[in-house]
Design a protein around this motif. Structure first.
Motif, short mmCIF file in Angstrom:
data_model
loop_
_atom_site.label_atom_id
_atom_site.label_comp_id
_atom_site.label_asym_id
_atom_site.label_seq_id
_atom_site.Cartn_x
_atom_site.Cartn_y
_atom_site.Cartn_z
N PRO A 219 0.94 -1.20 -0.05
CA PRO A 219 -0.11 -0.27 0.10
C PRO A 219 1.20 0.79 -0.34
N GLY A 220 0.62 2.34 -0.55
CA GLY A 220 1.47 3.64 -1.01
C GLY A 220 3.05 3.73 -1.97
N PHE A 221 2.78 2.39 -2.25
CA PHE A 221 3.57 1.53 -3.22
C PHE A 221 3.75 1.44 -4.24
N LYS A 222 2.90 0.33 -4.10
CA LYS A 222 2.66 -0.37 -5.51
C LYS A 222 1.15 -1.00 -4.92
N ASP A 223 -0.10 0.33 -5.55
CA ASP A 223 -1.45 -0.89 -5.23
C ASP A 223 -1.92 -1.58 -5.87
N VAL A 224 -2.93 -2.59 -5.61
CA VAL A 224 -3.36 -3.94 -6.54
C VAL A 224 -5.18 -2.91 -6.33
N PRO A 225 -6.08 -2.88 -7.54
CA PRO A 225 -6.78 -3.09 -7.15
C PRO A 225 -7.70 -4.13 -7.15
N THR A 226 -8.88 -4.09 -6.13
CA THR A 226 -9.40 -5.51 -5.50
C THR A 226 -9.40 -6.62 -5.40
N PRO A 227 -8.06 -6.80 -4.51
CA PRO A 227 -6.77 -8.08 -4.54
C PRO A 227 -7.51 -9.25 -3.86
N TRP A 228 -8.40 -9.28 -3.66
CA TRP A 228 -9.09 -10.46 -3.17
C TRP A 228 -10.05 -10.59 -4.43
N ASP A 229 -9.80 -10.19 -5.76
CA ASP A 229 -10.69 -10.91 -7.13
C ASP A 229 -9.92 -11.59 -7.78
N LEU A 230 -8.59 -11.33 -7.53
CA LEU A 230 -7.27 -11.48 -8.69
C LEU A 230 -7.40 -12.84 -9.18
N ALA A 231 -7.45 -12.66 -11.11
CA ALA A 231 -7.84 -13.36 -12.04
C ALA A 231 -5.99 -14.22 -12.39
N PHE A 232 -6.18 -15.30 -12.93
CA PHE A 232 -4.99 -15.49 -13.28
C PHE A 232 -4.86 -15.24 -14.75
N PRO A 233 -3.27 -15.81 -14.45
CA PRO A 233 -3.37 -14.62 -16.23
C PRO A 233 -3.53 -15.96 -17.26
N ILE A 234 -3.41 -15.38 -18.81
CA ILE A 234 -3.60 -16.10 -19.47
C ILE A 234 -2.31 -15.20 -20.94
N ALA A 235 -2.00 -16.27 -21.50
CA ALA A 235 -0.86 -15.49 -22.57
C ALA A 235 -1.59 -15.27 -23.81
N GLU A 236 -1.68 -14.68 -24.40
CA GLU A 236 -2.13 -15.18 -26.36
C GLU A 236 -0.76 -14.60 -26.97
N VAL A 237 -0.46 -16.21 -27.52
CA VAL A 237 1.14 -16.60 -28.32
C VAL A 237 1.01 -16.39 -29.75
N GLU A 238 2.26 -15.97 -29.47
CA GLU A 238 1.65 -15.92 -31.26
C GLU A 238 3.17 -16.52 -31.62
#
Lengths: 450, 114
Positions: A219-238
């Motif tokens: 907090p105050g340095f690196k803020d994350v919106p709604t961190p209780w509702d994180l999604a896992f990543p998706i890579a759109e790979v070429e």
């Protein structure tokens, strides 16, 4: 195929399950990949299996994970790659077949990749322990599990033969994600530039939410919106190995240059030479570009020829840890904690505690950073005294709890003490590493069908 | 001006056996040369006093404006044997955020936090 959508379903055994379901239902994924291990997962599974023969030996959350994602995956035609097989990929595959039938899916092909367990052969393969240079043979009698980190190739082969789901034992984390890229884009096993790019992307995905804002907020340095509702990543790979790292729209978390850089270097030693079974990845050539909200384009991750060896993790029975804690609060809390520490040190001497290592920490002061804690930190209002000893036998380990029990009436004034309800001695599974020639490890693919 | 590293860089630690890697990533490109010049492996190890028992190697990833410190003997024998409460050393990286760094006045508007 010219582009591919690959999503993460877990970063370890204890990970949240609902973001995997979200990716299966809303990620429009071609592949959903699960990484479910830590270094000691396989050895812990071996210990449990010896105690409890009914333990099936695969991820204890296999049912929960598959039930969450199968409806979405079956609807979209998303293929699943997972190392949830642990010490029993075939058992896991059979269970998945049952779950597929329960979901009304007939004729789905499930491939079990085994062969990573080489416990019976590791002493004969005769390498040295990477951590201390001693011969593996010197610990042969203590080894309860030895597993090689397999690469992407057996998974690629299973996909080539038509697998809808591939379930494996120990496979290197990035390889789970590299395999679909090799299969769909036709990358060869010696195209190290492409394999480096794909493995680098796999490294970004393998830790789940760690690239989408998990393990990041300050907090105050690196803020994350709604961190209780994180999604896992998706890579759109070429097909050239470049990709956009993204997540399902409308979810919490963040994908930006900072989250990608942190994950890129996570658990990496030399960023120019990150060794995987498939390739040596070079992150020092990578370029990052923000191309939209929570969308980072990653290009130019490099690759160099793979090494002739595979890494092997060996789990060993190494004794016990005895552990307990008690508490002080109010004025003079630290003063009393320091006397308690002195009393315990003397008591352990009097009862002849035989410990290979002993720690007495003050939680709230120096328990986490040890000697690196600032010496002039303000005195805490509360201090928990935590005591832990590493011993050869359970009897020695239990002395820790016995002496702390004595503190309740024979120790320092105003000692806060828990009545022990838990087992205060636990077995240690030590993990050592070695290398074996890759040709000594032969993966096996077994087929099952729903 | 002297500021704590937390205003200049962010960190993440990972573990492999008894070795911790602590990535120190500049918040902006202007800060990266300052890190490179001031945050040597020797200074890093000294800041951790006795908490890191072995060698510290510094790797540079210029493209990421990041330094990666690989600290051997930092995890009490490794995750399964360690007597540390934080046995993966996940919180180990936070200590270095307290290191004092010299930052030119003209960059004061780029500092994070407060």
């Amino acid at each position: 195929m010219s582009s591919l959508r690959i999503g993460a379903g877990s970063a370890w055994w204890g990970d949240r399950i609902e973001p995997a379901k979200l990716n299966a239902e809303q990620g429009d994924l071609d592949y959903l990949c699960f990484e479910t291990m830590a270094e000691a997962t396989i050895s812990a599974a071996q210990v449990r299996k010896r105690r409890d023969p009914s333990f099936p030996g695969y991820d204890t959350y296999l049912d929960d994970r598959m039930k969450a994602v199968l409806p979405g995956c079956l609807k979209r035609g998303t293929k699943v790659i997972s190392n949830q097989g642990w010490i029993n990929p075939d058992g896991a595959a059979q269970r998945i077949v049952e779950l597929l039938r329960e979901h009304g899916a007939k004729g789905k092909k499930v491939a079990a990749v085994s062969g990573s367990l080489i416990t019976d052969r590791i002493a004969a393969l005769g390498g040295t322990i990477l951590e201390n240079g001693a011969p593996v043979a010197s610990i042969a009698s203590e080894i309860i599990s030895a597993e090689a980190y397999l690469g992407a190739e057996p998974i690629v082969e299973a996909l080539r033969q038509g697998a809808d789901i591939v379930i494996t034992g120990r496979v290197a984390d990035p390889s789970l994600f590299l395999a679909p890229m090799m299969h769909e884009f036709g990358w060869c096993a010696d195209d190290f530039a492409k394999l480096g790019a794909g493995s680098g992307l796999g490294h970004l995905l393998e830790c789940g939410a760690q690239v989408t804002g998990g393990y990041f907020a300050d907090p105050g340095f690196k803020d994350v919106p709604t961190p209780w509702d994180l999604a896992f990543p998706i890579a759109e790979v070429e097909s050239d190995g470049s990709a956009v790292i993204a997540k399902v729209a409308g979810t919490g978390g963040a994908i930006n240059a900072m989250t990608v850089k942190e994950q890129m270097l996570y658990e990496v030693h030399d960023p120019a030479n990150y060794i995987t079974p498939d390739v040596v990845v070079d992150f020092t050539t990578a370029a990052l570009e923000q191309v939209g909200s929570d969308r980072m384009r990653v290009t130019n991750i490099g690759g160099k020829p793979r090494t002739p060896t595979l890494k092997v993790s060996m789990g060993c029975m190494e004794g016990f840890i005895g552990e307990d804690m008690f508490f002080y609060a109010g004025p003079g809390a630290l003063r009393r904690a320091q006397l308690a520490k002195q009393i315990l040190q003397e008591r352990f001497r009097i009862v002849g505690l035989k410990a290979d290592d002993l720690r007495i920490d003050f939680l709230g002061l120096n328990a986490i950073h040890g000697e690196a804690s600032p010496p002039d930190a303000p005195e805490p209002y509360e201090v928990a005294v935590r005591v832990a000893a590493r011993t050869k036998t359970r009897e020695e380990a239990l002395k820790v709890g016995r002496e702390i029990d004595g503190m309740a009436v024979s120790g320092v004034a105003m000692t806060g003490k828990r009545v022990p309800h838990q087992d205060r001695a636990r077995e240690i599974i030590g993990v050592w590493s070695t290398l074996v020639p890759r040709e000594k490890v032969a993966p096996v693919i077994t087929w099952y069908e729903s | 001006m002297q500021v704590k590293l937390e205003r200049v860089a962010h960190v993440r630690s990972g573990d492999k056996g008894n070795t911790s890697n602590i990535a120190v990533i500049a918040y902006c490109d202007e800060f990266y040369p300052l890190l490179k010049a001031q945050l040597t492996a020797a200074r890093f190890k000294a800041f951790y006093r006795g908490a890191i028992k072995g060698e510290v190697t510094r790797y540079e990833a210029d493209n990421l404006a990041a330094l990666n410190f690989v600290a051997e003997g930092a995890l009490g024998g490794g995750v399964s044997r360690s007597l540390s409460l934080d046995n993966y050393g996940k919180a180990l990286s936070a200590a270095i955020l307290g290191l004092e760094i010299e930052v030119p006045e003209q960059y004061s508007n780029l500092l994070r936090g407060g």
